[in-house]
Design an enzyme around this catalytic site. Sequence first.
Site, short mmCIF file in Angstrom:
data_model
loop_
_atom_site.label_atom_id
_atom_site.label_comp_id
_atom_site.label_asym_id
_atom_site.label_seq_id
_atom_site.Cartn_x
_atom_site.Cartn_y
_atom_site.Cartn_z
N GLU A 119 -21.40 -40.34 23.04
CA GLU A 119 -21.41 -38.97 22.50
C GLU A 119 -22.35 -38.88 21.30
OE1 GLU A 119 -16.94 -38.60 22.23
OE2 GLU A 119 -17.35 -36.88 23.51
N GLU A 139 -12.89 -43.10 28.68
CA GLU A 139 -11.79 -42.17 28.40
C GLU A 139 -10.95 -41.92 29.64
OE1 GLU A 139 -14.88 -41.85 27.35
OE2 GLU A 139 -14.99 -40.90 25.38
#
Length: 264
Positions: A119, A139
């Site tokens: 990210e 995730e």
Amino acid sequence: MKDPLAAIELPASLKIELRGNTLLVGINRPDKRNAINDELVLGLEKIFSHIPEEANCAIIYGVGKHFSAGLDLSELEEKDAVQGIRHSRMWHRALDQVQFGAVPVIAVLHGAVVGGGLELAAACHIRVAESTAYYALPEGQRGIFVGGGASVRLPKLIGIARMTDMMLTGRVYRAEEGERIGLTQYEVAEGRGMNKAEELAEKIGGNTGMTNYALMHILPRIVDAPQDQGLMMESLTAAIAQNAPEAKQRLRDFLDGKAKKVGE
Ligand code: 1HE
């Protein structure tokens, strides 16, 4: 001479250095594979909201064998929904500051570039990958969701289908695949990422301020806008840019044979 970085107090997990006109930002938690804890997120926000005037480009890199193993999972204690939103919004603030700060940012990627590390990389303007780099969004497997802006930024780089696949299946992309799918712009040999990034920073620093500003702050808004508004924003930007004395001089230099040709 006054140290332009002296006023920026940082945790030991971040190190900064001004090399010429390039600000080097190192993620410095190699023992924890550069896992990003709250202190580190806040440190990034601080750095990118206090870019020294001397800097015209920044480079983010990871100390040790990895860029970053993502969110520090040991800090994921019991959070209620509002605390969870606040935590994710803290990441958004910090990474928005990276993307929409004062200077273009190049990420040098190697080893693990996963979860929140990916990210962070996605918030940068250019990604240079060493051959050891690999990308994943664990995730999905950990039962959580991305919270550092990946759902907005990653589909713009690799498409919604690839991001969905990464999260549904835990798929890992290798460095050469990363370049093929548009996640990174350059792939270089192990240990050569910083050299390549510095070479790019030199070029970026030679642009007019308007060019760099427009690419950082206007282009992403054009991309997000409906077509008619985007096209109007493009026309306004083009007119403002070409009207600047510095741009006129550059055009004159080319017509007089004094500027480099394309590819030189
Ligand atoms: C960590 C973390 C971490 C390592 N949080 N401590 N990210 C992940 O799910 C990735 C988890 N990490 C890994 O899969 C592996 O560590 C790596 C493949 C990156 C590297 O493997 P390796 O064998 O080199 O290192 P290691 O032995 O796994 O880890 C070394 C130490 O770092 C160890 O601690 P130690 O005290 O036992 O030495 C690990 O616990 C620690 N460590 N990664 C905390 N991530 C804004 S939302 C974003 C959401 C996410 O990012 S989720 C993805 C999280």
